[in-house]
Scaffold this active site. Sequence first.
Site, PDB file in Angstrom:
ATOM      1  CB  SER A   1      -0.846  -0.040   1.275  1.00 24.34           C
ATOM      2  OG  SER A   1      -1.347   1.219   1.624  1.00 24.34           O
TER       3      SER A   1
ATOM      4  CE1 TYR B   1      -5.098  -1.837   4.540  1.00 23.10           C
ATOM      5  CE2 TYR B   1      -3.714   0.089   4.157  1.00 23.10           C
ATOM      6  CZ  TYR B   1      -4.467  -0.964   3.667  1.00 23.10           C
ATOM      7  OH  TYR B   1      -4.580  -1.148   2.302  1.00 23.10           O
TER       8      TYR B   1
HETATM    9  P1  NDP Z   1     -11.873  -5.170  -1.264  1.00 23.98           P
HETATM   10  O1  NDP Z   1     -12.501  -4.928   0.061  1.00 23.98           O
HETATM   11  O2  NDP Z   1     -12.579  -4.799  -2.497  1.00 23.98           O
HETATM   12  O3  NDP Z   1     -11.425  -6.697  -1.380  1.00 23.98           O
HETATM   13  C1  NDP Z   1     -10.856  -7.374  -0.296  1.00 23.98           C
HETATM   14  C2  NDP Z   1     -10.810  -8.848  -0.645  1.00 23.98           C
HETATM   15  O4  NDP Z   1     -10.198  -9.564   0.424  1.00 23.98           O
HETATM   16  C3  NDP Z   1     -12.186  -9.443  -0.861  1.00 23.98           C
HETATM   17  O5  NDP Z   1     -12.115 -10.294  -1.960  1.00 23.98           O
HETATM   18  C4  NDP Z   1     -12.448 -10.224   0.421  1.00 23.98           C
HETATM   19  O6  NDP Z   1     -13.271 -11.345   0.138  1.00 23.98           O
HETATM   20  C5  NDP Z   1     -11.024 -10.665   0.782  1.00 23.98           C
HETATM   21  N1  NDP Z   1     -10.818 -10.916   2.206  1.00 23.98           N
HETATM   22  C6  NDP Z   1     -10.826 -10.013   3.221  1.00 23.98           C
HETATM   23  N2  NDP Z   1     -10.600 -10.630   4.388  1.00 23.98           N
HETATM   24  C7  NDP Z   1     -10.455 -11.949   4.107  1.00 23.98           C
HETATM   25  C8  NDP Z   1     -10.212 -13.105   4.897  1.00 23.98           C
HETATM   26  N3  NDP Z   1     -10.066 -13.031   6.218  1.00 23.98           N
HETATM   27  N4  NDP Z   1     -10.111 -14.298   4.273  1.00 23.98           N
HETATM   28  C9  NDP Z   1     -10.243 -14.398   2.934  1.00 23.98           C
HETATM   29  N5  NDP Z   1     -10.477 -13.331   2.135  1.00 23.98           N
HETATM   30  C10 NDP Z   1     -10.578 -12.129   2.721  1.00 23.98           C
HETATM   31  O7  NDP Z   1     -10.464  -4.423  -1.145  1.00 23.98           O
HETATM   32  P2  NDP Z   1      -9.373  -3.978  -2.230  1.00 23.98           P
HETATM   33  O8  NDP Z   1      -9.561  -4.691  -3.500  1.00 23.98           O
HETATM   34  O9  NDP Z   1      -9.350  -2.515  -2.209  1.00 23.98           O
HETATM   35  O10 NDP Z   1      -8.066  -4.475  -1.486  1.00 23.98           O
HETATM   36  C11 NDP Z   1      -7.295  -5.571  -1.923  1.00 23.98           C
HETATM   37  C12 NDP Z   1      -5.895  -5.426  -1.339  1.00 23.98           C
HETATM   38  O11 NDP Z   1      -5.317  -4.220  -1.806  1.00 23.98           O
HETATM   39  C13 NDP Z   1      -5.874  -5.349   0.186  1.00 23.98           C
HETATM   40  O12 NDP Z   1      -4.734  -6.022   0.679  1.00 23.98           O
HETATM   41  C14 NDP Z   1      -5.762  -3.858   0.445  1.00 23.98           C
HETATM   42  O13 NDP Z   1      -5.180  -3.584   1.684  1.00 23.98           O
HETATM   43  C15 NDP Z   1      -4.869  -3.466  -0.714  1.00 23.98           C
HETATM   44  N6  NDP Z   1      -4.905  -2.043  -1.032  1.00 23.98           N
HETATM   45  C16 NDP Z   1      -6.041  -1.431  -1.475  1.00 23.98           C
HETATM   46  C17 NDP Z   1      -6.033  -0.082  -1.805  1.00 23.98           C
HETATM   47  C18 NDP Z   1      -7.219   0.647  -2.323  1.00 23.98           C
HETATM   48  O14 NDP Z   1      -7.128   1.890  -2.499  1.00 23.98           O
HETATM   49  N7  NDP Z   1      -8.316   0.000  -2.583  1.00 23.98           N
HETATM   50  C19 NDP Z   1      -4.804   0.715  -1.644  1.00 23.98           C
HETATM   51  C20 NDP Z   1      -3.685  -0.020  -1.171  1.00 23.98           C
HETATM   52  C21 NDP Z   1      -3.739  -1.343  -0.886  1.00 23.98           C
HETATM   53  P3  NDP Z   1     -14.446 -11.831   1.135  1.00 23.98           P
HETATM   54  O15 NDP Z   1     -15.184 -10.615   1.550  1.00 23.98           O
HETATM   55  O16 NDP Z   1     -15.246 -12.792   0.320  1.00 23.98           O
HETATM   56  O17 NDP Z   1     -13.739 -12.517   2.259  1.00 23.98           O
END
Ligand code: NDP
Length: 257
Positions: free
Chosen positions: A147, A160
């Site tokens: 991130s 985070y």
């Molecule tokens: P979303 O919330 O859209 O997606 C998160 C994903 O993680 C979902 O598919 C969710 O699936 C899965 N997930 C969360 N917790 C669990 C768990 N305990 N076990 C299995 N699956 C899990 O977030 P983003 O796409 O934005 O984020 C994806 C990654 O990118 C993350 O690591 C985030 O920190 C990182 N990121 C995002 C940024 C942004 O601006 N969006 C910026 C920087 C980094 P489900 O709900 O089905 O479990």
Amino acid sequence: MNPSFDLRTRVAIVTGGNGGIGFGMALGLAHSGATVVVVGRNATKNANAIAELRAANPDADPCALTADVTQERDCTALVERTLERYGRVDVLVNNAGTNLRKPPQDYSLDEWRMLIDTNLTSAFLCSKAVHAPMAAAGRGKIVNIGSMTSIFGASFAAPYSASKGGIVQFTKATAVAWARDNIQVNAVLPGWIDTELTQQARKDVEGLNERVVARTPAGRWGLPQDFAGIAVFLASAASDFITGAAIPVDGGYSSQL
Ligand code: NDP
């Protein structure tokens, strides 16, 4: 297809691959021929993602596994089930992640642990589980999602930020540890990307939308599809001499003072 980017024989696990950035990466991998294993807790989101992945690459046989990556037994099982079904695992994308926004002093210990477990410990557990099969196969690719908080301090996201700073150092440590196994480990550092995670942030943090657009040289939020190219690159032979890197995909955010 350029052979360096050809993933037609490859099997890729993408945690959190059912939405947001993870789905953008999963779709990119599928378009380059990979068979994708999507991992998430929500079975409906998983099923929708698989339908789209099948449409993107009808020659592959993608599947979804319902798992919670904070649990060691789930991480071990998802790799075992991938090996049972496909006989191989070539790529692991540690993308699952979440956030809670508040001042550092307001987090409970349970919240701190949940964030570290979801964003950092999960990458350790899944990487540990794929190491033996990748080493035995003589190659592997691991992509960890960091991130901008891997670089900058965010007053509203201390655990985070700690988890995402940890992702970069975990990436370097595993990259050097496993280089002789021919396993490349790299991190991707997204800027501000329009996903479910940040839709909530826009509600929680006043003025965030305007600040992101003003602060990002590209003048826009990133989109999940902006991660297709880096996923293919880091999963493919094109990146065989790149390991331990942390690559921003941020529209220039981290380059601007
Ligand atoms: P979303 O919330 O859209 O997606 C998160 C994903 O993680 C979902 O598919 C969710 O699936 C899965 N997930 C969360 N917790 C669990 C768990 N305990 N076990 C299995 N699956 C899990 O977030 P983003 O796409 O934005 O984020 C994806 C990654 O990118 C993350 O690591 C985030 O920190 C990182 N990121 C995002 C940024 C942004 O601006 N969006 C910026 C920087 C980094 P489900 O709900 O089905 O479990």
